[in-house]
Design a protein around this motif. Structure first.
Motif, PDB file in Angstrom:
ATOM      1  N   ASP A   1      33.455  48.034 -29.628  1.00 55.33           N
ATOM      2  CA  ASP A   1      33.361  49.278 -30.396  1.00 55.33           C
ATOM      3  C   ASP A   1      33.641  48.661 -32.132  1.00 55.33           C
ATOM      4  OD1 ASP A   1      33.145  51.089 -28.789  1.00 55.33           O
ATOM      5  OD2 ASP A   1      35.300  51.735 -28.922  1.00 55.33           O
ATOM      6  N   MET A   2      33.192  49.232 -32.799  1.00 51.75           N
ATOM      7  CA  MET A   2      33.115  49.062 -34.399  1.00 51.75           C
ATOM      8  C   MET A   2      34.248  49.652 -35.322  1.00 51.75           C
ATOM      9  SD  MET A   2      30.313  49.016 -37.505  1.00 51.75           S
ATOM     10  CE  MET A   2      29.371  47.667 -36.763  1.00 51.75           C
ATOM     11  N   VAL A   3      35.136  48.980 -35.721  1.00 51.52           N
ATOM     12  CA  VAL A   3      36.298  49.766 -36.461  1.00 51.52           C
ATOM     13  C   VAL A   3      35.989  49.627 -37.767  1.00 51.52           C
ATOM     14  CG1 VAL A   3      38.711  49.581 -36.722  1.00 51.52           C
ATOM     15  CG2 VAL A   3      37.858  49.128 -34.592  1.00 51.52           C
ATOM     16  N   LEU A   4      36.071  50.953 -38.588  1.00 57.73           N
ATOM     17  CA  LEU A   4      35.655  51.101 -39.988  1.00 57.73           C
ATOM     18  C   LEU A   4      36.856  51.652 -40.630  1.00 57.73           C
ATOM     19  CD1 LEU A   4      32.302  52.623 -39.625  1.00 57.73           C
ATOM     20  CD2 LEU A   4      32.633  50.297 -39.896  1.00 57.73           C
ATOM     21  N   VAL A   5      37.090  51.456 -41.871  1.00 57.84           N
ATOM     22  CA  VAL A   5      38.333  51.789 -42.649  1.00 57.84           C
ATOM     23  C   VAL A   5      37.784  52.202 -44.054  1.00 57.84           C
ATOM     24  CG1 VAL A   5      40.623  51.372 -43.809  1.00 57.84           C
ATOM     25  CG2 VAL A   5      39.916  50.207 -41.415  1.00 57.84           C
ATOM     26  N   TYR A   6      38.133  53.709 -44.243  1.00 53.53           N
ATOM     27  CA  TYR A   6      37.889  54.167 -45.534  1.00 53.53           C
ATOM     28  C   TYR A   6      39.099  54.542 -46.401  1.00 53.53           C
ATOM     29  CZ  TYR A   6      33.249  54.642 -43.271  1.00 53.53           C
ATOM     30  OH  TYR A   6      31.993  54.366 -42.854  1.00 53.53           O
TER      31      TYR A   6
ATOM     32  N   PHE B   1      40.818  44.833 -44.808  1.00 53.65           N
ATOM     33  CA  PHE B   1      41.413  45.188 -43.780  1.00 53.65           C
ATOM     34  C   PHE B   1      40.760  44.162 -42.501  1.00 53.65           C
ATOM     35  CE2 PHE B   1      37.414  47.011 -42.989  1.00 53.65           C
ATOM     36  CZ  PHE B   1      36.865  47.152 -41.765  1.00 53.65           C
ATOM     37  N   GLU B   2      41.614  44.090 -41.395  1.00 56.41           N
ATOM     38  CA  GLU B   2      40.835  43.431 -40.424  1.00 56.41           C
ATOM     39  C   GLU B   2      41.602  43.939 -39.075  1.00 56.41           C
ATOM     40  OE1 GLU B   2      44.112  39.635 -40.452  1.00 56.41           O
ATOM     41  OE2 GLU B   2      42.492  39.604 -41.630  1.00 56.41           O
ATOM     42  N   HIS B   3      41.026  43.696 -38.189  1.00 51.99           N
ATOM     43  CA  HIS B   3      41.513  44.296 -36.786  1.00 51.99           C
ATOM     44  C   HIS B   3      41.313  43.597 -35.634  1.00 51.99           C
ATOM     45  CE1 HIS B   3      37.873  45.450 -34.835  1.00 51.99           C
ATOM     46  NE2 HIS B   3      37.323  45.305 -36.187  1.00 51.99           N
ATOM     47  N   ASN B   4      42.174  43.576 -34.577  1.00 51.13           N
ATOM     48  CA  ASN B   4      42.104  42.918 -33.214  1.00 51.13           C
ATOM     49  C   ASN B   4      41.810  44.208 -32.616  1.00 51.13           C
ATOM     50  OD1 ASN B   4      44.564  43.835 -32.598  1.00 51.13           O
ATOM     51  ND2 ASN B   4      45.277  41.870 -32.836  1.00 51.13           N
ATOM     52  N   TYR B   5      41.846  43.876 -31.008  1.00 49.93           N
ATOM     53  CA  TYR B   5      41.607  44.907 -30.060  1.00 49.93           C
ATOM     54  C   TYR B   5      42.230  46.377 -30.492  1.00 49.93           C
ATOM     55  CZ  TYR B   5      40.582  47.443 -25.688  1.00 49.93           C
ATOM     56  OH  TYR B   5      40.555  48.407 -24.719  1.00 49.93           O
ATOM     57  N   ASP B   6      43.622  46.285 -30.745  1.00 46.50           N
ATOM     58  CA  ASP B   6      44.355  47.646 -30.704  1.00 46.50           C
ATOM     59  C   ASP B   6      45.329  47.779 -31.958  1.00 46.50           C
ATOM     60  OD1 ASP B   6      46.108  45.659 -29.979  1.00 46.50           O
ATOM     61  OD2 ASP B   6      46.904  46.701 -28.274  1.00 46.50           O
ATOM     62  N   PHE B   7      44.893  46.915 -32.863  1.00 50.48           N
ATOM     63  CA  PHE B   7      45.615  46.894 -34.150  1.00 50.48           C
ATOM     64  C   PHE B   7      44.704  46.920 -35.306  1.00 50.48           C
ATOM     65  CE2 PHE B   7      49.375  45.838 -31.657  1.00 50.48           C
ATOM     66  CZ  PHE B   7      50.522  46.744 -32.451  1.00 50.48           C
ATOM     67  N   VAL B   8      45.179  47.443 -36.523  1.00 56.68           N
ATOM     68  CA  VAL B   8      44.105  47.354 -37.716  1.00 56.68           C
ATOM     69  C   VAL B   8      45.208  47.208 -38.688  1.00 56.68           C
ATOM     70  CG1 VAL B   8      43.085  48.735 -39.534  1.00 56.68           C
ATOM     71  CG2 VAL B   8      42.604  49.152 -37.009  1.00 56.68           C
ATOM     72  N   THR B   9      44.891  46.012 -39.541  1.00 56.09           N
ATOM     73  CA  THR B   9      45.841  45.543 -40.710  1.00 56.09           C
ATOM     74  C   THR B   9      45.201  45.881 -41.689  1.00 56.09           C
ATOM     75  OG1 THR B   9      46.907  43.879 -39.270  1.00 56.09           O
ATOM     76  CG2 THR B   9      46.948  43.431 -41.707  1.00 56.09           C
TER      77      THR B   9
END
Length: 167
Positions: A71-76, A107-115
């Motif tokens: 999945d792609m994680v996006l942050v706005y 931001f950056e993310h791994n499997y279950d966290f977003v920083t």
């Protein structure tokens, strides 16, 4: 008359001979999106960036969001409202300060966290940031299947495009 009766009999047999078991039902469409059976997932967080947290905030992706490694994680980031409509800007976002400096919301993310963090050149003085740049920042994190994005050619930099497929 025999001919007409024979013709009707043959025609009736042909119609009944073409019947079969119905096939499995197709997938239902979602929200009238031309048969698209997809709903992305999102959540929002209000964040304060401070020297205490080194201008870095870790967010756990809620357990009720189904997340796959592909999945792609996006942050706005929420910028406010114009004419009653929310305005969201994708990260990374560069901000230029009044004193000539610049920093980024990133931001950056791994499997279950977003920083989510503030990033700047090593010479940047984070103490010079205004409260409105650090405090009460609203972020929306969106999870979308990458195959879906590629196949429907969604512009991920335009939140309005993305939001059509987000729950």
């Amino acid at each position: 008359m025999k001919r007409i009766l024979s013709f009707i009999t043959v025609f009736a047999l042909l119609l009944t001979a073409c019947e079969g078991d119905p096939g499995p039902p197709g997938p239902p469409g979602q929200n009238g999106q031309n048969g698209v059976n997809f709903v992305g997932q999102s959540f929002e967080r209000n964040i304060n960036f401070t020297s205490t947290n080194n201008y870095i905030v870790d967010l756990e992706i809620p357990l009720d969001i189904e997340l796959l490694e592909t999945d792609m994680v996006l942050v706005y980031r929420f910028l406010g409202q114009i004419d009653g409509f929310d305005v969201w800007k994708p990260l990374p976002e560069t901000v230029y300060t009044d004193n000539g400096g610049e920093f980024q919301y990133n931001f950056e993310h791994n499997y279950d966290f977003v920083t989510i963090y503030l990033d700047a050149p090593s010479t940047f003085d984070f103490n010079s940031l205004l409260d409105e740049d650090r405090l009460d920042q609203i972020f929306r994190i969106v999870v979308l299947p990458v195959d879906f994005i590629n196949s429907y050619d969604i512009n991920i930099n335009n939140y309005d495009d993305v939001s059509q497929y987000v729950q």
